[in-house]
Design an enzyme around this catalytic site. Sequence first.
Site, PDB file in Angstrom:
ATOM      1  N   ASP A  19       0.785  -1.254  -0.005  1.00 41.60           N
ATOM      2  CA  ASP A  19      -0.049  -0.211   0.079  1.00 41.60           C
ATOM      3  C   ASP A  19       0.776   1.162  -0.022  1.00 41.60           C
ATOM      4  O   ASP A  19       0.469   2.317   0.584  1.00 41.60           O
ATOM      5  CB  ASP A  19      -1.008   0.036   1.208  1.00 41.60           C
ATOM      6  CG  ASP A  19      -1.859  -1.140   1.269  1.00 41.60           C
ATOM      7  OD1 ASP A  19      -2.243  -1.713   0.327  1.00 41.60           O
ATOM      8  OD2 ASP A  19      -1.953  -1.949   2.387  1.00 41.60           O
ATOM      9  N   LYS A  22       2.475   2.099  -5.076  1.00 45.15           N
ATOM     10  CA  LYS A  22       3.191   1.566  -6.506  1.00 45.15           C
ATOM     11  C   LYS A  22       2.349   2.108  -7.601  1.00 45.15           C
ATOM     12  O   LYS A  22       2.789   2.360  -8.613  1.00 45.15           O
ATOM     13  CB  LYS A  22       3.457   0.050  -6.359  1.00 45.15           C
ATOM     14  CG  LYS A  22       4.187  -0.050  -5.088  1.00 45.15           C
ATOM     15  CD  LYS A  22       4.393  -1.635  -4.814  1.00 45.15           C
ATOM     16  CE  LYS A  22       3.158  -2.341  -4.637  1.00 45.15           C
ATOM     17  NZ  LYS A  22       2.794  -1.930  -3.355  1.00 45.15           N
ATOM     18  N   GLY A  46      -4.012  -3.978  -4.232  1.00 51.06           N
ATOM     19  CA  GLY A  46      -5.070  -3.144  -4.561  1.00 51.06           C
ATOM     20  C   GLY A  46      -4.073  -1.855  -5.182  1.00 51.06           C
ATOM     21  O   GLY A  46      -3.316  -1.290  -4.134  1.00 51.06           O
ATOM     22  N   HIS A  47      -4.186  -1.578  -6.346  1.00 47.24           N
ATOM     23  CA  HIS A  47      -3.470  -0.273  -6.715  1.00 47.24           C
ATOM     24  C   HIS A  47      -4.355   0.678  -7.354  1.00 47.24           C
ATOM     25  O   HIS A  47      -5.209   0.453  -8.106  1.00 47.24           O
ATOM     26  CB  HIS A  47      -2.402  -0.904  -8.149  1.00 47.24           C
ATOM     27  CG  HIS A  47      -1.361  -1.710  -7.788  1.00 47.24           C
ATOM     28  ND1 HIS A  47      -0.571  -2.471  -8.622  1.00 47.24           N
ATOM     29  CD2 HIS A  47      -0.897  -2.053  -6.287  1.00 47.24           C
ATOM     30  CE1 HIS A  47       0.291  -3.112  -7.898  1.00 47.24           C
ATOM     31  NE2 HIS A  47       0.075  -2.821  -6.776  1.00 47.24           N
ATOM     32  N   THR A  48      -4.211   1.961  -6.727  1.00 46.96           N
ATOM     33  CA  THR A  48      -5.134   3.061  -6.977  1.00 46.96           C
ATOM     34  C   THR A  48      -4.435   3.929  -7.615  1.00 46.96           C
ATOM     35  O   THR A  48      -3.205   4.541  -7.417  1.00 46.96           O
ATOM     36  CB  THR A  48      -5.551   3.737  -5.641  1.00 46.96           C
ATOM     37  OG1 THR A  48      -6.109   2.590  -4.805  1.00 46.96           O
ATOM     38  CG2 THR A  48      -6.678   4.470  -5.665  1.00 46.96           C
ATOM     39  N   GLN A 233       2.139  -5.749  -3.463  1.00 47.43           N
ATOM     40  CA  GLN A 233       2.461  -5.810  -1.947  1.00 47.43           C
ATOM     41  C   GLN A 233       3.724  -5.056  -1.634  1.00 47.43           C
ATOM     42  O   GLN A 233       4.225  -4.298  -2.705  1.00 47.43           O
ATOM     43  CB  GLN A 233       2.417  -7.254  -1.232  1.00 47.43           C
ATOM     44  CG  GLN A 233       1.027  -7.828  -1.374  1.00 47.43           C
ATOM     45  CD  GLN A 233       0.608  -8.659  -2.403  1.00 47.43           C
ATOM     46  OE1 GLN A 233       1.591  -9.357  -3.301  1.00 47.43           O
ATOM     47  NE2 GLN A 233      -0.626  -8.670  -3.112  1.00 47.43           N
ATOM     48  N   THR A 308      -7.785  -0.906  -0.083  1.00 46.80           N
ATOM     49  CA  THR A 308      -8.541  -0.939  -1.443  1.00 46.80           C
ATOM     50  C   THR A 308      -9.199  -2.103  -1.618  1.00 46.80           C
ATOM     51  O   THR A 308     -10.281  -2.142  -2.364  1.00 46.80           O
ATOM     52  CB  THR A 308      -7.466  -0.620  -2.555  1.00 46.80           C
ATOM     53  OG1 THR A 308      -6.337   0.331  -2.177  1.00 46.80           O
ATOM     54  CG2 THR A 308      -8.031  -0.291  -3.740  1.00 46.80           C
ATOM     55  N   THR A 310     -10.064  -4.789   0.889  1.00 48.13           N
ATOM     56  CA  THR A 310     -10.860  -5.024   1.848  1.00 48.13           C
ATOM     57  C   THR A 310     -11.598  -4.243   2.563  1.00 48.13           C
ATOM     58  O   THR A 310     -12.423  -4.484   3.503  1.00 48.13           O
ATOM     59  CB  THR A 310     -10.178  -6.007   2.918  1.00 48.13           C
ATOM     60  OG1 THR A 310      -8.954  -5.045   3.472  1.00 48.13           O
ATOM     61  CG2 THR A 310      -9.438  -7.247   2.236  1.00 48.13           C
ATOM     62  N   GLY A 311     -10.965  -2.894   2.492  1.00 44.92           N
ATOM     63  CA  GLY A 311     -11.724  -1.755   3.407  1.00 44.92           C
ATOM     64  C   GLY A 311     -11.147  -1.780   4.663  1.00 44.92           C
ATOM     65  O   GLY A 311     -11.809  -1.057   5.533  1.00 44.92           O
ATOM     66  N   ARG A 312     -10.474  -2.615   5.233  1.00 47.30           N
ATOM     67  CA  ARG A 312     -10.093  -2.906   6.608  1.00 47.30           C
ATOM     68  C   ARG A 312      -9.337  -1.598   6.697  1.00 47.30           C
ATOM     69  O   ARG A 312      -8.303  -0.977   5.986  1.00 47.30           O
ATOM     70  CB  ARG A 312      -9.016  -4.012   6.864  1.00 47.30           C
ATOM     71  CG  ARG A 312      -9.734  -5.279   6.732  1.00 47.30           C
ATOM     72  CD  ARG A 312      -9.003  -6.446   6.993  1.00 47.30           C
ATOM     73  NE  ARG A 312      -7.795  -6.762   5.910  1.00 47.30           N
ATOM     74  CZ  ARG A 312      -6.850  -7.685   6.093  1.00 47.30           C
ATOM     75  NH1 ARG A 312      -6.702  -8.399   6.981  1.00 47.30           N
ATOM     76  NH2 ARG A 312      -6.208  -7.850   4.711  1.00 47.30           N
ATOM     77  N   ASP A 342       2.142  14.837   1.711  1.00 45.86           N
ATOM     78  CA  ASP A 342       1.307  15.737   2.164  1.00 45.86           C
ATOM     79  C   ASP A 342       0.397  15.494   3.374  1.00 45.86           C
ATOM     80  O   ASP A 342      -0.186  16.197   4.354  1.00 45.86           O
ATOM     81  CB  ASP A 342       0.126  16.085   1.144  1.00 45.86           C
ATOM     82  CG  ASP A 342      -0.514  14.722   0.577  1.00 45.86           C
ATOM     83  OD1 ASP A 342       0.631  13.816   0.130  1.00 45.86           O
ATOM     84  OD2 ASP A 342      -1.413  14.500   0.344  1.00 45.86           O
ATOM     85  N   GLY A 424       0.233  14.379  -3.440  1.00 45.98           N
ATOM     86  CA  GLY A 424      -1.185  14.269  -3.638  1.00 45.98           C
ATOM     87  C   GLY A 424      -1.611  13.013  -4.614  1.00 45.98           C
ATOM     88  O   GLY A 424      -0.677  12.410  -5.221  1.00 45.98           O
TER      89      GLY A 424
HETATM   90  P1  IMP Z   1      -2.818 -12.977   1.434  1.00 48.56           P
HETATM   91  O1  IMP Z   1      -1.735 -12.060   0.546  1.00 48.56           O
HETATM   92  O2  IMP Z   1      -4.321 -12.329   1.165  1.00 48.56           O
HETATM   93  O3  IMP Z   1      -2.420 -14.126   1.729  1.00 48.56           O
HETATM   94  O4  IMP Z   1      -2.545 -11.904   2.881  1.00 48.56           O
HETATM   95  C1  IMP Z   1      -1.327 -12.092   3.713  1.00 48.56           C
HETATM   96  C2  IMP Z   1      -1.036 -10.847   4.334  1.00 48.56           C
HETATM   97  O5  IMP Z   1      -0.443 -10.068   3.336  1.00 48.56           O
HETATM   98  C3  IMP Z   1      -2.093 -10.194   5.040  1.00 48.56           C
HETATM   99  O6  IMP Z   1      -1.642  -9.465   6.155  1.00 48.56           O
HETATM  100  C4  IMP Z   1      -2.699  -9.101   4.020  1.00 48.56           C
HETATM  101  O7  IMP Z   1      -3.193  -8.120   5.075  1.00 48.56           O
HETATM  102  C5  IMP Z   1      -1.388  -8.610   3.450  1.00 48.56           C
HETATM  103  N1  IMP Z   1      -1.568  -8.300   2.017  1.00 48.56           N
HETATM  104  C6  IMP Z   1      -1.908  -8.739   1.018  1.00 48.56           C
HETATM  105  N2  IMP Z   1      -2.072  -8.224   0.055  1.00 48.56           N
HETATM  106  C7  IMP Z   1      -1.887  -6.779   0.383  1.00 48.56           C
HETATM  107  C8  IMP Z   1      -1.782  -5.419  -0.063  1.00 48.56           C
HETATM  108  O8  IMP Z   1      -1.719  -5.400  -1.394  1.00 48.56           O
HETATM  109  N3  IMP Z   1      -1.476  -4.379   0.681  1.00 48.56           N
HETATM  110  C9  IMP Z   1      -1.198  -4.490   1.984  1.00 48.56           C
HETATM  111  N4  IMP Z   1      -1.283  -5.889   2.284  1.00 48.56           N
HETATM  112  C10 IMP Z   1      -1.568  -7.035   1.831  1.00 48.56           C
END
Ligand code: IMP
Length: 439
Positions: A19, A22, A46-48, A233, A308, A310-312, A342, A424
């Site tokens: 996150d 990239k 999740g790439h925004t 990641q 992006t 899971t919304g967590r 910023d 930004g």
């Molecule tokens: P998994 O890749 O879904 O198996 O998740 C394994 C770990 O990597 C968890 O802690 C996820 O939250 C984290 N994770 C997977 N993809 C991303 C990402 O794109 N951004 C941030 N964390 C990620």
Amino acid sequence: MTNQDRTEHTCVVGLHWGDEGKGKIVDVLAEQFDVVVRYNGGANAGHTVWIGGEKFALHLVPSGVLREEVTAVIAPGVVLDPGALLEEFDMLESRGIQIAGRVLISNRTHLVMPYHKKQDQLSEAALSGGKKIGTTARGIGPCYADKMYRSTAIRVGDLLHKDRMREKISTVVALRNRQFAAMYDDADPLVADQIVDQYAGYADRLRRFITDTTPYLYHAMESGKRLLFEGGQGTLLDVDHGTFPYVSSSNTSAVGVANGAGVPGWRVTRVVGIVKAYSTRVGGGPFPSELNDAIGDRIREKGHEYGTTTGRPRRCGWFDAVAGRYAVMLGGVTEVAVMHLDTLSGFEQVGICTSYQHNGKTLDGFCADAETLESVEPQFEMMPGWDADMARIKSHDDLPAEAKSYLNRLESLLGARISMVSIGPDREQTLLRPATGNA
Ligand code: IMP
């Protein structure tokens, strides 16, 4: 193969736990490249990218696709959820981005199947609190596990063979139904015929994109095309080099490019490491510089730090330079982009974690053991903050002196030149930073 290729094939990789932003840097750099290659992970990423105030959220399609002239490649190291990919294709096409003839998918890429997602959820639910990995539930780990197990794996190339798909799906679904019932008391078996039909539909739509991307990339490089490799990641989620076991299941660091993409590593001579001006992590696992306080909450709200995919809510903390330096060293990072500068505007002081202490002793850098990392005490260096209307800043020169000092300090701690700074979300809000002689 010729050794005469002097093109700077480039890779963009996160230096913390994902996150980092990239997608934006890939989009900014993509205009200098002909081919953008995604080489690891799957729909967990999740790439925004923001273009002219419009938001594009991508999970599988390389962000470079947003530049018209670029060919996007999904390489063997990715795990592909075809339903998620087709949803992305539809979203992009409905917004005027042409896909046909511009995306290539390796026939070696492994397929994420419905039982992978189910297993991801069941196995996480069965783990107690602190043991949970906190996965994205996208079936990533179980799909990579099947790849290693081999006899139960299904690849994109198999989609082109109807009878083979039927046979493989029927065998694996029967096996998984028995395993899920025995291991998790699951009473809701998957129906193989439904999955066969669903994947036959995917095959019809994806057939024209599937190819052997390995010779394609070789010939692209030989003919002088410039390649950009886009990691999913971040380095510290790398299954071999990250905060194991709290990692993803692929090689998310720069050293994974060669293997995941199917190109010789020596051809990738420019490695752009991405960090935010602070650190975040989502899911379980150690995060030494985490701030479980009002400052952490303030960073989350200001930086919109919510996943992006899971919304967590993301865990937030001051910049972890110990972890960052490790990632620079591991990946052979040649330059760094600092995102979200910023977000830190308005803080009276900004902190950097410069070392870890454990049992009263300063550790010698990052460490491999997650349990030790869970119990280290971060040592913070505090620097004066700044308060500026970042929207008005058009060049690096315009940055407040305190922000420049902060960047200088990050640069010397990381040991790699900071060449770009983002202030930004939009393409235009990216500043080029002159060399300082710090790194
Ligand atoms: P998994 O890749 O879904 O198996 O998740 C394994 C770990 O990597 C968890 O802690 C996820 O939250 C984290 N994770 C997977 N993809 C991303 C990402 O794109 N951004 C941030 N964390 C990620």
